[in-house]
Design an enzyme around this catalytic site. Sequence first.
Site, PDB file in Angstrom:
ATOM      1  N   TRP A   1       0.816  -1.221   0.000  1.00 33.06           N
ATOM      2  CA  TRP A   1       0.000   0.000   0.000  1.00 33.06           C
ATOM      3  C   TRP A   1       0.842   1.261   0.000  1.00 33.06           C
ATOM      4  O   TRP A   1       0.525   2.219  -0.708  1.00 33.06           O
ATOM      5  CB  TRP A   1      -1.007  -0.011   1.157  1.00 33.06           C
ATOM      6  CG  TRP A   1      -2.091  -1.010   0.913  1.00 33.06           C
ATOM      7  CD1 TRP A   1      -2.327  -2.158   1.611  1.00 33.06           C
ATOM      8  CD2 TRP A   1      -3.065  -0.990  -0.147  1.00 33.06           C
ATOM      9  NE1 TRP A   1      -3.386  -2.844   1.058  1.00 33.06           N
ATOM     10  CE2 TRP A   1      -3.855  -2.154  -0.008  1.00 33.06           C
ATOM     11  CE3 TRP A   1      -3.349  -0.105  -1.199  1.00 33.06           C
ATOM     12  CZ2 TRP A   1      -4.912  -2.452  -0.879  1.00 33.06           C
ATOM     13  CZ3 TRP A   1      -4.398  -0.406  -2.066  1.00 33.06           C
ATOM     14  CH2 TRP A   1      -5.163  -1.554  -1.902  1.00 33.06           C
TER      15      TRP A   1
ATOM     16  N   ASP B   1      -1.584   6.603   6.295  1.00 26.79           N
ATOM     17  CA  ASP B   1      -2.673   5.767   5.789  1.00 26.79           C
ATOM     18  C   ASP B   1      -2.996   4.758   6.887  1.00 26.79           C
ATOM     19  O   ASP B   1      -2.233   3.823   7.122  1.00 26.79           O
ATOM     20  CB  ASP B   1      -2.229   5.061   4.503  1.00 26.79           C
ATOM     21  CG  ASP B   1      -3.313   4.127   3.944  1.00 26.79           C
ATOM     22  OD1 ASP B   1      -4.362   3.962   4.596  1.00 26.79           O
ATOM     23  OD2 ASP B   1      -3.089   3.570   2.847  1.00 26.79           O
TER      24      ASP B   1
ATOM     25  N   LYS C   1     -12.344  -1.537   6.311  1.00 31.14           N
ATOM     26  CA  LYS C   1     -11.537  -2.532   7.019  1.00 31.14           C
ATOM     27  C   LYS C   1     -11.988  -2.611   8.483  1.00 31.14           C
ATOM     28  O   LYS C   1     -12.422  -3.633   8.939  1.00 31.14           O
ATOM     29  CB  LYS C   1     -10.046  -2.174   6.959  1.00 31.14           C
ATOM     30  CG  LYS C   1      -9.514  -1.853   5.555  1.00 31.14           C
ATOM     31  CD  LYS C   1      -9.435  -3.064   4.651  1.00 31.14           C
ATOM     32  CE  LYS C   1      -9.170  -2.772   3.177  1.00 31.14           C
ATOM     33  NZ  LYS C   1      -8.093  -1.890   2.829  1.00 31.14           N
TER      34      LYS C   1
HETATM   35  C1  LIG Z   1      -7.536  -1.352   1.503  1.00 31.53           C
HETATM   36  C2  LIG Z   1      -6.454  -0.361   1.642  1.00 31.53           C
HETATM   37  C3  LIG Z   1      -6.315   0.710   0.747  1.00 31.53           C
HETATM   38  C4  LIG Z   1      -7.218   0.897  -0.449  1.00 31.53           C
HETATM   39  O1  LIG Z   1      -8.498   1.193  -0.070  1.00 31.53           O
HETATM   40  P1  LIG Z   1      -9.620   1.496  -1.162  1.00 31.53           P
HETATM   41  O2  LIG Z   1     -10.739   1.974  -0.318  1.00 31.53           O
HETATM   42  O3  LIG Z   1      -9.910   0.206  -1.853  1.00 31.53           O
HETATM   43  O4  LIG Z   1      -9.102   2.522  -2.075  1.00 31.53           O
HETATM   44  C5  LIG Z   1      -5.300   1.613   0.967  1.00 31.53           C
HETATM   45  N1  LIG Z   1      -4.463   1.485   2.002  1.00 31.53           N
HETATM   46  C6  LIG Z   1      -4.555   0.464   2.879  1.00 31.53           C
HETATM   47  C7  LIG Z   1      -3.593   0.386   4.017  1.00 31.53           C
HETATM   48  C8  LIG Z   1      -5.558  -0.486   2.725  1.00 31.53           C
HETATM   49  O5  LIG Z   1      -5.662  -1.498   3.597  1.00 31.53           O
END
Ligand SMILES: *Cc1c(COP(=O)(O)O)cnc(C)c1O
Length: 359
Positions: free
Chosen positions: A102, A172, A196
């Site tokens: 990511w 993030d 998540k």
């Molecule tokens: C799932 C995830 C993303 C992407 O998320 P989307 O909502 O599908 O764009 C980005 N960063 C992390 C750490 C993730 O787990």
Amino acid sequence: MSKVYNFSAGPSVFPKSVLEQAQQELLDWQGSGFSVMEMSHRGKYFQSIAEALEIDLRSLMSIPDNYKVLFLQGGASAQFSLIPQNILQGKTKACYVKTGAWSEKAAADAGYYCEVLVSASSEDSHYTTIPDESTWQIDPQAAYLHYTSNETIHGVEFSTTPNAHGLPLVADMSSNILSRKIQVSQHGLIYAGTQKNMGPAGVTVVIVRDDLIKPASLTTPAVFSYAEQAKNHSMLNTPATYNWYLVGLILKWLKAQGGVEAMEQLNIAKAAKLYQAIDQSSLYSNPVAVPYRSRMNVPFILADQNLDKLFVTEAEANGLFELKGHRSVGGMRASIYNAMPEEGVLALIDFMAEFERTH
Ligand SMILES: *Cc1c(COP(=O)(O)O)cnc(C)c1O
């Protein structure tokens, strides 16, 4: 099917009581006569849902008053390019720490807007560790330092907030927000997709310090401008109303569980048991250096890859779903977010032991 446990990395398991509440309120939200789905986002009912959502998130994360909380669309992936468009503010470089898939993606997208300086990378170790902070190269001219607090695919997590040496720190937190106590004030910006650990897909939370909110680049759509959305309480256009409501229910559930501190204790216990089971077995192993193992996403491989398919099939027959690892790393992965009860983790551990014994 009787009891099932869902170990999906995202969209992921909800607390059952929250689903039941949503079901009860589906046709008639709190005596209003409307479903939340049918409400005008500017009407008084939805306004009260929106206000509670922000208040609850602020209280759960102790978000200081000099931060705005935005609820946007486009997922965390959209933020990969929206962050530079909003907060470069004339600067030409940004620092990125690469610790997995990511952060790699975030850095790649930022590269279209500025020079990306890789402050540190654990790519050489196949993303099984986090480079020691003393080795990070941080350019004081950069606009910010970006890191991914939990790498959902590689199962690598920061256990402390890194030192950005005066740069705004951007995180993030898509897959570990609300799972552990963090200090918002150590960050300039925190973002997370909700699917998540805090709700359904379709909402992206952006927590951003006031001094970083300036007009976005001229080519940035207004709906993706932090300044415009902050001015309009994230309602410059129609928000994902029903998803906001569901995130709000999750936050209320989290408060009832004792908030982030109580969740963190539970998450520590769940992860410790699962890693212990993996480490004690001769069939399963986890490649991540111990201090950086994620409490949320636990990847593990089987010593004999030929057993992978059978493992998944037999796990499903035992009510344990979504254990197949990400296609880029293979093996298995158990995501054990806040809403995964301890019994689910214990059921997985029992199954793993039985599978090892019989194969
Ligand atoms: C799932 C995830 C993303 C992407 O998320 P989307 O909502 O599908 O764009 C980005 N960063 C992390 C750490 C993730 O787990």
